[in-house]
Write an enzyme that holds these catalytic residues in place. Structure first.
Site, PDB file in Angstrom:
ATOM      1  N   GLU A  92      -0.995 -22.535  -0.980  1.00  0.00           N
ATOM      2  CA  GLU A  92      -1.662 -23.795  -0.588  1.00  0.00           C
ATOM      3  C   GLU A  92      -2.061 -23.635   0.867  1.00  0.00           C
ATOM      4  O   GLU A  92      -1.206 -23.647   1.744  1.00  0.00           O
ATOM      5  CB  GLU A  92      -0.684 -24.972  -0.749  1.00  0.00           C
ATOM      6  CG  GLU A  92      -0.134 -25.162  -2.159  1.00  0.00           C
ATOM      7  CD  GLU A  92      -1.173 -25.703  -3.119  1.00  0.00           C
ATOM      8  OE1 GLU A  92      -2.249 -26.155  -2.661  1.00  0.00           O
ATOM      9  OE2 GLU A  92      -0.931 -25.652  -4.333  1.00  0.00           O
ATOM     10  N   CYS A 105      -4.183 -31.160   6.019  1.00  0.00           N
ATOM     11  CA  CYS A 105      -4.973 -30.109   5.357  1.00  0.00           C
ATOM     12  C   CYS A 105      -6.157 -30.706   4.616  1.00  0.00           C
ATOM     13  O   CYS A 105      -7.227 -30.109   4.569  1.00  0.00           O
ATOM     14  CB  CYS A 105      -4.087 -29.288   4.420  1.00  0.00           C
ATOM     15  SG  CYS A 105      -3.260 -30.274   3.173  1.00  0.00           S
TER      16      CYS A 105
END
Ligand code: NAD
Length: 484
Positions: free
Chosen positions: A226, A260
Site C-alpha cells: 500500500e 495517502c
C-alpha cells in the site's frame, strides 16, 4: 525530492536492534494456537481486543497526537474508523473464509468440490506514521481476524502507538502473543522480512515498497504493498462548488496534507475555475495549523516534510505556476500554512510527485475528457474524486480513472465503509486491505475435491478406453467449439 530521499530521520540516536528471530519464533507458536481456536472463539477474542482499544481510546488518542502532532480530535476519529474496520473483520471472517462448496462442472460432476481459506501463519506488518493506527490496522486487524499471528514494525516516528496497541491485545488475550511489536527503522523492517515470515503487509512510500519487494523476493514471500498517491479531484462545470471546495479543503489540508488518499491536484473545468478558486481561497485562508485543539491541523510529522513542500512549491513557481494562496514562505517548520497554486506545468514535481503537505495545485481543463487524461497521467493510482451533479456521468468517469477507489461528491468516502477493499494500482501498489478482499489477502485459498463415485466417463487413468476418449472428444467440441 520525496520524504524517502531525506536523510533527516537517520539523525535519530541509534537503538539496539530487536531480536526479530525470537519474536517470529514466538509468533509462530502463537499462530498455531490462534488458528486452532476456530472462527467463533477468534471472533470473540478479536472483539474483546476491540473493546480494550475503545476503553483506552482517550489515552491512545493522546499518544497518537503526541507522536504525529495531529489534534486529539483527529486522532479520536482515526481510532473510531479503525474500530469500525476491526469490528467488521471480526464479524465477517467466518462468512468470507469458511469452506464452501463450488460447482464441479460437467466433466468432474462426480467430485464434491470445496474451497476454503487458511491463514498464512505469521504476517509481518510494516507501517507508516501518518495514520499510525488506522493504516497499519488495515493489515494487522484483518490478518488477525483471518487467523494469523502478526509481528508489527511501526514507523520509527510512531512506536508508542504500536506498543500501546499490542498491550491492549495482551490485556484482552493474555495467553499468547498473537500481536507483537518490534520497533526501529528500515534495517529492522528488512530483518523482519528475512526472519521467515509467511506474508508481508507493507504500507509506506513507493520507493521503500521496491526495497521491501526485493527483500521479499529472496524467499518468495508474498507481499501486499500500500504505497503513496497523488490523488486528483475532478470538478465538472455543473458541480456544487460549495461542496467541492469544502472537500478540497478537507482532502487537501486535513492532517496537514499527510494523507495517502488526500487531494493533491484539482482539475476544474475552465468555465468555473475562477469561481472555484475564489471559494477555495476564501475557505483555506481561515485555516491555521497549530498545537492546540482549535488548530485546523497539526505540524508536519516527518522532520523533512516542510522541505519537500518548499521544494515542490519553489519548482512550481519557477516553472511559471502562480500562488493564489501562500507560497514558499508558508513553510514555517514544523508547521506549513495552506498553499494553493494554479497554472502549474503538468511535469512539475508539484503535479507528478507526492508532496504530502498542505498544498493544492488547481489547474484548468477544457473538458472532463482532458481532466481524466491528466488525472491518469502520473505513475500513481490510489484514489480520485469527481464533483458533478450528474452522478451517472460521475460513475462513467470513475470507471475510466486509474485508481483503486473513486468517490463522487465527497473525498475519502470509502474510508469508513468496512466492506469496501482498499488499495492502489501502478506506483500506488497492489493487493487489497479491508473488506472481504482484505480478509482473503491474509489467507491462502485451499481447494479440495472428494470423489463421490467413479465417473461413467473415466478419464483420470492411464489406460483410458477408446470409447471414453471418443466421448471426451465430442464433449470438447460440444462444450467449447463453434462447430455444429
Ligand atoms: P516510508 O516508506 O519511509 O516508511 C514506511 C515503513 O517502512 C516504515 O516503518 C519504515 O521504517 C519502513 N522501512 C523503511 N525502509 C525499509 C526497508 N528497506 N525495509 C523494510 N522496511 C523499511 O513511508 P513513511 O514516510 O513512513 O509513510 C509515508 C508514505 O506512506 C507516503 O508515501 C504515504 O502516501 C504512504 N501511505 C500509504 C497508505 C496506503 O494505504 N496506500 C497509507 C498511509 C501512508
Amino acid at each position: 525530492m520525496t520524504l524517502t530521499d531525506s536523510p533527516k530521520l537517520q539523525q535519530q540516536p541509534e537503538q539496539p536492534l530487536p531480536d526479530v528471530t525470537a519474536t517470529v519464533a514466538a509468533a509462530r507458536e502463537a499462530s498455531a494456537w490462534w488458528a486452532g481456536l476456530g472462527y467463533a472463539e477468534r471472533r470473540r477474542r478479536t472483539l474483546a481486543w476491540k473493546n480494550a482499544i475503545a476503553n483506552g481510546a482517550e489515552e491512545l488518542a493522546e499518544i497518537i497526537s503526541r507522536e504525529t502532532g495531529k489534534p486529539v480530535g483527529d486522532a479520536t476519529l482515526e481510532i473510531m474508523l479503525t474500530l469500525g474496520h476491526l469490528d467488521w473483520a471480526a464479524k465477517h471472517a467466518r462468512k468470507v473464509l469458511k469452506r464452501r462448496g463450488v460447482p464441479a462442472g460437467a466433466v468432474a460432476f462426480n467430485q464434491k468440490a470445496t474451497l476454503g481459506y487458511e491463514p498464512y501463519g505469521v504476517v509481518a506488518v510494516i507501517g507508516p506514521w501518518n495514520y499510525p493506527l488506522y493504516t497499519p490496522m488495515g493489515s494487522v486487524g484483518y490478518a488477525i481476524a483471518a487467523g494469523n499471528a502478526v509481528v508489527f514494525k511501526p514507523s520509527e516516528l510512531t512506536p508508542d502507538t504500536a506498543v500501546w496497541l499490542a498491550e491492549a491485545w495482551t490485556r484482552a488475550n493474555p495467553e499468547q502473543p498473537v500481536l507483537q511489536v518490534v520497533t526501529g527503522g528500515g534495517e529492522v523492517g528488512g530483518a523482519l522480512i528475512r526472519a521467515g515470515v509467511d506474508k508481508v503487509g507493507f504500507t509506506g512510500s513507493t520507493a521503500t515498497a521496491k526495497k521491501v519487494m526485493a527483500a521479499c523476493a529472496e524467499q518468495l514471500t508474498p507481499l501486499v504493498a500500500e504505497c503513496g498517491g497523488k490523488d486528483a479531484m475532478i470538478v465538472a462545470a455543473d458541480a456544487n462548488l460549495d461542496l467541492a471546495t469544502d472537500f478540497a479543503v478537507f482532502g487537501g489540508f486535513g492532517n496537514s496534507g499527510q494523507t495517502c488518499v488526500g487531494v493533491e491536484r484539482v482539475y476544474v473545468v475552465e468555465s468555473v475555475r475562477r469561481q472555484f478558486l475564489d471559494l477555495l481561497v476564501e475557505k483555506a485562508r481561515t485555516l491555521a495549523p497549530g498545537t492546540d485543539e482549535s488548530a485546523s491541523y497539526g505540524r508536519m510529522t516527518h522532520p523533512a516534510g516542510g522541505d519537500v513542500v518548499r521544494e515542490h512549491v519553489q519548482d512550481a513557481l519557477t516553472r511559471g505556476g502562480t500562488a493564489v494562496l501562500g507560497g514558499v514562505d508558508s513553510v514555517k517548520a514544523p508547521f506549513v500554512e495552506p498553499i494553493v497554486l494554479t497554472d502549474v506545468p503538468e511535469d512539475a514535481d508539484a503535479v507528478c510527485v507526492e508532496t504530502f503537505g498542505p498544498t493544492l495545485v488547481v489547474n484548468g481543463v477544457a473538458d472532463l475528457d482532458e481532466a481524466v487524461e491528466k488525472a491518469n497521467a502520473t505513475d500513481y493510482g490510489l484514489g480520485a474524486s469527481i464533483f458533478t451533479r450528474n452522478h451517472k456521468l460521475g460513475e462513467r468517469l470513475a470507471a475510466r480513472l486509474k485508481a483503486g477507489a473513486v468517490t463522487i461528491d465527497s473525498v475519502l468516502g470509502f474510508a469508513g465503509v468496512a466492506a469496501l477493499p482498499f488499495g492502489g494500482v501502478g506506483g500506488s501498489g497492489f493487493g487489497r486491505v479491508h473488506g472481504p478482499d482484505g480478509l482473503r489477502e491474509f489467507s491462502r485459498a485451499k481447494s479440495m475435491t472428494v470423489q463421490r463415485f467413479k465417473a461413467p466417463l473415466d478419464l483420470l487413468r492411464i489406460d483410458r478406453s477408446e470409447r471414453d476418449m471418443k466421448i471426451a472428444k465430442s464433449m470438447l467440441h460440444s462444450l467449447h467449439g463453434s462447430r455444429k
